[in-house]
Motif scaffolding. Structure first.
Motif, short mmCIF file in Angstrom:
data_model
loop_
_atom_site.label_atom_id
_atom_site.label_comp_id
_atom_site.label_asym_id
_atom_site.label_seq_id
_atom_site.Cartn_x
_atom_site.Cartn_y
_atom_site.Cartn_z
N VAL A 164 0.88 -1.10 -0.04
CA VAL A 164 -0.03 0.17 0.06
C VAL A 164 0.94 1.13 0.08
O VAL A 164 1.84 1.33 0.64
CB VAL A 164 -0.93 -0.02 1.39
CG1 VAL A 164 -1.65 1.36 1.56
CG2 VAL A 164 -1.72 -1.13 1.34
N TYR A 196 -3.66 -2.45 -6.54
CA TYR A 196 -3.96 -1.45 -5.46
C TYR A 196 -4.28 -0.10 -6.28
O TYR A 196 -3.75 0.56 -7.27
CB TYR A 196 -2.75 -1.01 -4.77
CG TYR A 196 -2.53 0.25 -4.05
CD1 TYR A 196 -3.60 0.29 -2.77
CD2 TYR A 196 -1.93 1.28 -4.13
CE1 TYR A 196 -3.41 1.27 -2.00
CE2 TYR A 196 -1.93 2.43 -3.44
CZ TYR A 196 -2.72 2.56 -2.29
OH TYR A 196 -2.85 3.66 -1.70
N THR A 203 -3.01 -7.85 -1.69
CA THR A 203 -3.96 -6.70 -2.16
C THR A 203 -4.67 -6.34 -1.05
O THR A 203 -5.11 -7.39 -0.15
CB THR A 203 -4.97 -7.07 -3.31
OG1 THR A 203 -4.22 -7.54 -4.40
CG2 THR A 203 -5.77 -6.01 -3.59
N ASN A 219 -9.83 -3.01 -1.15
CA ASN A 219 -9.40 -2.35 -2.44
C ASN A 219 -10.46 -2.58 -3.63
O ASN A 219 -10.96 -3.70 -3.69
CB ASN A 219 -8.27 -2.88 -2.91
CG ASN A 219 -7.40 -2.31 -4.04
OD1 ASN A 219 -7.04 -1.09 -4.07
ND2 ASN A 219 -7.32 -3.08 -5.18
#
Ligand SMILES: Cc1ncc(COP(=O)(O)O)c(C=O)c1O
Length: 373
Positions: free
Chosen positions: A151, A179, A316, A320
């Motif tokens: 992230v 992302y 992930t 998201n």
């Protein structure tokens, strides 16, 4: 209803694309479990038929037949449809051979090699990072911010941007793990320092809603062969008030115009790509990006929930909102062998990336999970 009206209405309904009938339009989906649109989208039958018609005209002529496909009207229509997809004006769209060509046009047009710095991050595309590292060797102050747990921590970005920053460059949706960057916040940060924002949208356009105005994006580029469903060429968006005043055209050719974003065009565009995009963009608009997103959301959510329990940690972030979901692999060779045996196609490298599109359904997800279990 008069018979003629009824026949016309039925024909229109039969040809109106819906998500329920999407799978039938992509024969690849029946041959293997293809969950790899983040690499390349299969062509639809409808798009291929239009391209075949054009190819026939190129093989057989006559000239008038060829001209049906190679003309300014078609190019204008394609630009209008792409502009509508990202909430831009057609005059803000230029054709470009590819995403990375678009990014280079932005870097050169801003004169980044003449001073200042560029801020990007390591969730950007590998080829773009190579570009920035090469430019660093040639003297550009390149700042590649590192992600934390896949992230982008906004505070790290804040520390990298200063009054000398000319550009903040991001992959709007990262090809690594899907992302979705906090682009509005990034744009506000960049603009507050007198910098501009470039968004690589190849994993975003057609996959997630993109609104360049609401997102504060100044420049954007993408190719059409992923979520725009085919055509090996691309688009460059340049905010109208930045054209020439801020982003100088540096390369010129027969397609360079004095006004609009086509001032950044150089050579003849791929007509085959344009024919392909004319069909594909009409299809995407008919389905609607929101509905496309709603279709793939439960598929990626289920994968994110179930694969970690099978030994594939999700890289992930939770919540998201893109159709790309990635997983860490302990043993890539084992995963590769299992998926090959089950005829399931995903991206496999140091990690596994799964990216369903309109033609996928929950049965595809079942097959992937069963193969890895
Ligand atoms: C985020 C991202 N940017 C750029 C590219 C390459 O785009 P192009 O071939 O249009 O330069 C890719 C291809 O996978 C990508 O995922």
């Amino acid at each position: 209803m008069a018979r003629r009206q009824f026949v016309a209405a039925s024909a229109a309904a039969a040809s109106t694309p819906t998500l329920a009938t999407a799978r039938a339009g992509f024969p690849w989906a029946a041959n293997e479990t293809y969950l790899n649109t983040a690499t390349e989208h299969p062509l639809s039958k409808r798009t291929a038929a239009a391209m075949k018609e054009y190819l026939d005209a190129l093989v057989n002529g006559p000239d008038a037949e060829r001209e049906k496909f190679e003309n300014g009207r078609l190019m204008t229509k394609v630009k209008e449809m792409f502009a509508a997809l990202i909430n831009a004006k057609p005059a803000e769209i230029g054709f470009t051979p590819s995403t990375q060509t678009g990014e280079n046009i932005v870097l050169e047009g801003l004169g980044v090699m003449t001073g200042g710095n560029v801020v990007t991050n390591d969730l950007h595309y590998g080829g773009s990072l190579l570009n920035y590292r090469e430019r660093r060797k040639q003297g550009l102050d390149t700042r590649i911010v590192e992600h934390k747990d896949h992230v982008m921590d906004f505070r790290d970005l804040e520390r990298a941007v200063d009054r000398k920053t000319k550009l903040v460059a991001i992959a709007l949706v990262s090809n690594v793990n899907g992302y979705v960057h906090e682009v509005r916040k990034i744009a506000d940060l960049a603009h507050a320092h007198g910098a501009y924002v470039y968004a690589d949208a190849i994993q975003a356009a057609g996959a997630v809603p993109v609104d360049v105005k609401a997102m504060g994006i100044d420049f954007l580029a993408c190719s059409a062969y992923k979520w725009l469903m085919g055509g090996r060429f691309g688009y460059l968006y340049v905010r109208e008030d930045l054209q020439e005043r801020v982003l100088k055209a540096k390369l010129f050719g027969g397609r360079t115009t004095p006004k609009g974003a086509s001032r950044y065009e150089i050579s003849t565009v791929s007509h085959l790509g344009c024919v392909c995009q004319s069909e594909a963009l009409a299809y995407i608009h008919a389905l609607g990006v929101d509905r496309i997103r709603a279709h793939t959301r439960p598929l990626v959510e289920r994968l994110a929930k179930e694969l970690p329990a099978l030994g594939y940690p999700c890289i992930t972030p939770k919540g998201n909102d893109s159709p790309i979901v990635s997983f860490a692999l302990k043993d890539p060779a084992v995963a590769k062998a299992k998926l090959k045996k089950a005829k399931v196609v995903v991206t496999l490298g140091g990690y596994m990336r799964v990216s369903p599109s309109v033609f996928n359904d929950m049965a595809d997800v079942d097959r992937l999970i069963a193969a890895l279990a």
